[in-house]
Motif scaffolding. Structure first.
Motif, short mmCIF file in Angstrom:
data_model
loop_
_atom_site.label_atom_id
_atom_site.label_comp_id
_atom_site.label_asym_id
_atom_site.label_seq_id
_atom_site.Cartn_x
_atom_site.Cartn_y
_atom_site.Cartn_z
N ARG A 142 -15.54 -87.87 -114.08
CA ARG A 142 -16.59 -87.72 -113.06
C ARG A 142 -16.00 -87.76 -111.65
O ARG A 142 -16.42 -87.01 -110.77
N MET A 163 -34.56 -85.55 -117.94
CA MET A 163 -33.21 -85.87 -117.42
C MET A 163 -32.81 -84.80 -116.41
O MET A 163 -32.67 -83.64 -116.77
N HIS A 164 -32.63 -85.22 -115.17
CA HIS A 164 -32.33 -84.25 -114.12
C HIS A 164 -30.88 -84.35 -113.67
O HIS A 164 -30.48 -83.71 -112.71
N GLY A 165 -30.09 -85.22 -114.31
CA GLY A 165 -28.74 -85.47 -113.80
C GLY A 165 -27.68 -84.84 -114.67
O GLY A 165 -27.86 -83.77 -115.24
N GLN A 166 -26.56 -85.54 -114.76
CA GLN A 166 -25.40 -85.01 -115.46
C GLN A 166 -25.49 -85.23 -116.97
O GLN A 166 -24.53 -85.60 -117.61
N ALA A 167 -26.71 -85.08 -117.52
CA ALA A 167 -26.92 -85.07 -118.97
C ALA A 167 -26.63 -86.39 -119.67
O ALA A 167 -26.53 -86.43 -120.89
N ASP A 168 -26.50 -87.47 -118.93
CA ASP A 168 -26.42 -88.77 -119.57
C ASP A 168 -27.78 -89.15 -120.12
O ASP A 168 -28.79 -88.85 -119.52
N SER A 169 -27.78 -89.85 -121.23
CA SER A 169 -29.02 -90.50 -121.60
C SER A 169 -29.09 -91.80 -120.80
O SER A 169 -28.10 -92.24 -120.22
N LEU A 170 -30.26 -92.40 -120.74
CA LEU A 170 -30.40 -93.66 -120.02
C LEU A 170 -30.18 -94.83 -120.95
O LEU A 170 -30.34 -94.73 -122.17
N ASP A 211 -29.39 -90.78 -110.86
CA ASP A 211 -28.87 -89.49 -111.33
C ASP A 211 -29.82 -88.86 -112.35
O ASP A 211 -30.22 -87.72 -112.20
N ALA A 212 -30.22 -89.66 -113.35
CA ALA A 212 -31.09 -89.13 -114.41
C ALA A 212 -32.43 -88.67 -113.85
O ALA A 212 -32.99 -87.67 -114.30
N TYR A 249 -39.10 -92.95 -111.59
CA TYR A 249 -39.77 -92.07 -112.55
C TYR A 249 -41.24 -91.82 -112.18
O TYR A 249 -41.81 -90.81 -112.60
N ARG A 291 -27.05 -94.86 -112.04
CA ARG A 291 -27.20 -94.09 -113.26
C ARG A 291 -28.63 -93.56 -113.40
O ARG A 291 -28.86 -92.40 -113.72
N ARG A 333 -20.64 -89.28 -107.36
CA ARG A 333 -21.40 -88.06 -107.06
C ARG A 333 -21.64 -87.95 -105.56
O ARG A 333 -21.80 -88.95 -104.86
N GLY A 376 -33.02 -87.48 -110.98
CA GLY A 376 -32.90 -86.38 -110.02
C GLY A 376 -33.15 -86.78 -108.58
O GLY A 376 -33.58 -85.95 -107.77
#
Lengths: 273, 273
Positions: free
Chosen positions: B41, A242-249, B140-141, B260, B137, B171, B143
């Motif tokens: 956000r 996870m590279h973003g704002q800590a959301d899970s997918l 973001d995850a 990914y 979403r 963002r 990156g």
């Protein structure tokens, strides 16, 4: 004279409409299949259709005409609906040229057929029909050998799962089972069990997906349940970086990445061989 | 005396409610932000809030209380809503403790900041807010450095995109642009352009995603448009292997697998280095 329904108040039509409710599906043991592609997939998968309706005015493309031909070739009577009657059956803005009722399919683990190094998805207690359907659609595309619906929290044969899965819920690669039976079956088949969880130490691309593998994806709210803890068969736990704002997918997004990582590793291995 | 709205017929509340309609958003240049996480956000991203409402009875968890504190710390007045008034603003079954209006953000390509070997997603003419939100979403995850919304076919600042993106639409990695400007920008930045299309010869894992890359995903109905054909910059076309009943995948599922794969290749390269 062909069988035809003109009135939206026709009792057969109303009985069909009631199958949108889970309660009525449970009471009757019937399900509602809504849409040309969905009915065609069900038919192809050997689902036992009860009654089929078609609105010929809405069956205006090749796919719909082929669907009608397939129904008739299989010996099913097709009751014609007037557009007014068909409107009464329509769900939201969706116009389905063909709509059918069917016996609810029952498929157990013993009926699944597994290849030499099977790749299996265990979907545990999924709550949202859209997610369950999306995962079935992706599982089909990725060539997953079997999908086990364990402790489902939504009706896998409800109209929303049927639609979101584009009829893939009817494929013979799907079975429903309890946790106990699923775990016994995994043990018997000596599969590596991979738990998908955001708190895993390993990234999903750091394990070997080429051996016989079952990947477990858990509910939207709670993730994979504690039933899997301490199971000798739960051999790996993986997460997506996870590279973003800590959301899970979303669980269906996670499933797509995991399914296709297994595909990728297996393709790479077969090229080297 | 604190500012408080009790009646669902309050004109400020009604003005807020009208922002659910695209027409009213266009007319006023305002948008509606619905939900604790989404408002937080937006605030964190520097979106210029106009008016903020909170139903304290519904702000009953830490996230909501933190959201309220952040609003107040930023100097925003928060108008209290009675539960009856809040019900009138609620969308479907969703109860949002905090809801705000804001100036519609405008972000152009020049404002994007790119790293050394950027990975960019170009989302062309996406029609369904749920898909656009899901891709934001996932971007973001994963990156992704920047997301360019090109020729959007739905309002990227409509409530459904905001919700499905869990606020990631705010963002600073998102920009909106025309096709012409997007292509000029890609040329300037000398990026490899990867077109996602089911008719490509190459599989998505057969190309190098480690160089500066922009991946283009097209509309649900038509895929990537013909504007990209014959562009010297469209250097690769890739598809996902399809092992099932010949369905293509949902665009947001495809995006997740592609994003990914880029992450995977880049992680693998950084481990070797």
């Amino acid at each position: 004279m062909p069988d035809r329904i003109d009135s939206p108040k026709n009792p057969r039509l109303k009985a069909m409409l009631r199958l949108r409710n889970n309660r009525d599906r449970k009471k009757t043991g019937l399900i509602l299949i809504d849409g040309v592609r969905e009915v065609s997939r069900a038919l192809a998968a050997g689902v036992e259709l009860q009654e089929a309706f078609a609105c010929l005015d809405w069956c205006d493309d090749d796919e719909a005409r082929d669907g009608l031909s397939a129904l008739r070739a299989a010996g099913h009577g097709v009751t014609e609906l007037s557009p007014t009657a068909a409107e009464a059956l329509a769900y939201g803005e969706r116009r389905s040229g063909i709509i059918a009722s069917a016996r609810r399919p029952q498929r157990s683990l013993g009926e699944l057929s597994l290849g030499a190094a099977p790749f299996v998805a265990i979907l545990e207690a999924i709550e949202k029909p859209g997610n369950l359907g999306a995962m079935l659609r992706t599982a089909d595309a990725a060539g997953v050998d079997a999908v086990v619906l364990m402790d489902s929290a939504c009706d896998p044969f409800g109209p929303n799962v049927i639609r979101a899965s584009v009829g893939n819920i009817f494929r013979s690669f799907v079975a429903e089972a309890t946790a106990e039976k699923t775990m016994a079956w995994l043990n018997e088949n000596q599969m590596q069990v991979v738990i998908s969880t955001p708190i895993a130490d390993k990234a999903y691309d750091e394990i070997n997906w080429r051996v016989p593998t079952a990947v477990v994806l858990g509910s939207e709210a709670h993730g994979v349940s504690s039933q899997w803890q301490g199971q000798s068969l739960a051999s790996e736990r993986v997460r997506l970086p996870m590279h973003g704002q800590a959301d899970s997918l979303n669980v269906s997004t996670t499933a797509a990445v995991l399914f296709y990582e297994a595909v990728r590793q297996r393709r790479a291995a077969s090229k080297q061989a």
